[in-house]
Write an enzyme that holds these catalytic residues in place. Structure first.
Site, mmCIF file in Angstrom:
data_model
loop_
_atom_site.group_PDB
_atom_site.id
_atom_site.type_symbol
_atom_site.label_atom_id
_atom_site.label_comp_id
_atom_site.label_asym_id
_atom_site.label_seq_id
_atom_site.Cartn_x
_atom_site.Cartn_y
_atom_site.Cartn_z
ATOM 1 N N ASP A 1 12.804 5.444 -16.963
ATOM 2 C CA ASP A 1 12.257 4.323 -16.186
ATOM 3 C C ASP A 1 12.813 2.994 -16.692
ATOM 4 O OD1 ASP A 1 10.898 4.312 -18.551
ATOM 5 O OD2 ASP A 1 8.890 4.273 -17.671
ATOM 6 N N ASP B 1 11.717 10.359 -15.858
ATOM 7 C CA ASP B 1 10.485 9.716 -16.336
ATOM 8 C C ASP B 1 9.421 9.667 -15.252
ATOM 9 O OD1 ASP B 1 10.191 8.881 -18.990
ATOM 10 O OD2 ASP B 1 11.623 7.240 -18.728
ATOM 11 N N LYS C 1 9.376 13.537 -18.023
ATOM 12 C CA LYS C 1 8.953 12.989 -19.317
ATOM 13 C C LYS C 1 7.720 12.131 -19.104
ATOM 14 C CE LYS C 1 11.473 9.750 -21.676
ATOM 15 N NZ LYS C 1 10.577 8.582 -21.683
ATOM 16 N N GLU D 1 4.914 9.549 -21.110
ATOM 17 C CA GLU D 1 4.606 8.754 -22.303
ATOM 18 C C GLU D 1 3.151 8.957 -22.730
ATOM 19 O OE1 GLU D 1 5.587 4.603 -21.958
ATOM 20 O OE2 GLU D 1 7.675 5.027 -21.443
ATOM 21 N N GLU E 1 10.182 7.206 -30.376
ATOM 22 C CA GLU E 1 10.859 5.911 -30.226
ATOM 23 C C GLU E 1 10.343 4.895 -31.243
ATOM 24 O OE1 GLU E 1 11.201 4.508 -26.204
ATOM 25 O OE2 GLU E 1 11.916 2.540 -26.823
#
Ligand code: KIV
Length: 262
Positions: A42, A81, A110, A112, A179
């Site tokens: 994204d 994403d 994916k 978050e 990250e």
């Protein structure tokens, strides 16, 4: 690369490489490289559309970019994403988003975050869709995190992140992006997890590394976080090529007769 090879790489202690890709022409180039997998991140909201943050990525944007990449890189494993809040507005919205990204050509999604996403991740995995987790600096929460900062620097936060990684593994994630976390924590999570970790600013001990393609190509000289290594100076290369074209036009050196039709 497929979903099974991710785990095999971890067992065989072979590193995994991942780069972002957002469009057809770069997907075609990447399809002929040795890179292991492609992330339609994204981050495209920032890199391709000039927004301030990934919060501005929409399902429509993601869908369009995933489709363009999938047409260009049919041999690569493509992870897409899930965009901002698509996992926080109920199961129906989340599954509809997963459906659209998979139909567009993704091989996995994916997501978050950790504990608040565990049930949803389990559901998506049980529905047959591979899920990659993402911990540490999660850019969709940038307003909550107060900026792009290294995460989990103290022991409490570090142990929370380790628990989060375990929860994602239990929920069925096939890999986790880590990250911007301290090297020691990147190493610790990678040792404890039996699924591969893919780091960006998480040190050298993760099971793989990911970079934004435009960053590793040196497209934006102003963006230079500590973790970034530039493998090309595309900013100068593109400017030089375009300026040379411009001068050739102005000086009537382009096109030549060989470049013209009789
Ligand atoms: O969107 C993205 O590019 C990402 C990577 C930085 C991992 O999530």
């Amino acid at each position: 690369m497929n979903i099974l090879t991710f785990n095999k790489r971890k067992i065989d202690k072979q590193k995994i490489s991942m780069v972002t890709c957002y469009d057809h022409w770069s997907a075609k180039i990447l399809n002929e490289t040795e890179v292991d997998c492609i992330l339609v991140g994204d981050s495209l909201a920032v890199v391709m559309h000039g927004f301030e943050s990934t919060v501005h990525a929409t399902v429509e944007m993601m869908e369009l970019h995933v489709a363009a990449v999938a047409r260009g890189a049919p041999d690569k494993f493509i992870i897409a994403d899930m965009p901002f809040l698509s996992c926080s507005r109920g199961l129906e919205v989340a599954l509809e988003t997963v459906y659209r990204l998979m139909q567009a050509g993704a091989n996995a999604v994916k997501i978050e975050g950790d504990t608040h996403q565990v049930n949803l991740i389990q559901h998506i995995v049980e529905a047959g869709v591979p899920v990659m987790g993402h911990l540490g600096l999660t850019p969709q929460s940038i307003h909550n995190l107060g900026g792009h900062k290294v995460q989990a620097k103290d022991e409490v936060q570090a142990s929370k992140l380790i628990d989060g990684a375990k929860a994602l593994e239990r929920a069925g994630c096939f890999a986790i992006v880590l990250e911007c976390i301290p090297t020691k924590l990147g190493s610790c999570v990678s040792q404890r997890a039996s699924i591969p970790t893919i780091g960006i600013g998480a040190g050298p001990h993760t099971d793989g590394q990911v970079l934004v393609l435009h960053d590793l190509l040196g497209v934006n000289p102003e963006f230079s976080p500590k973790f970034l290594r530039r493998y090309a100076d595309s900013h100068s290369a593109i400017q030089n090529a375009v300026n040379t074209f411009h001068h050739d036009v102005v000086e009537r050196a382009f096109p030549s007769l060989q470049e013209s039709y009789r």
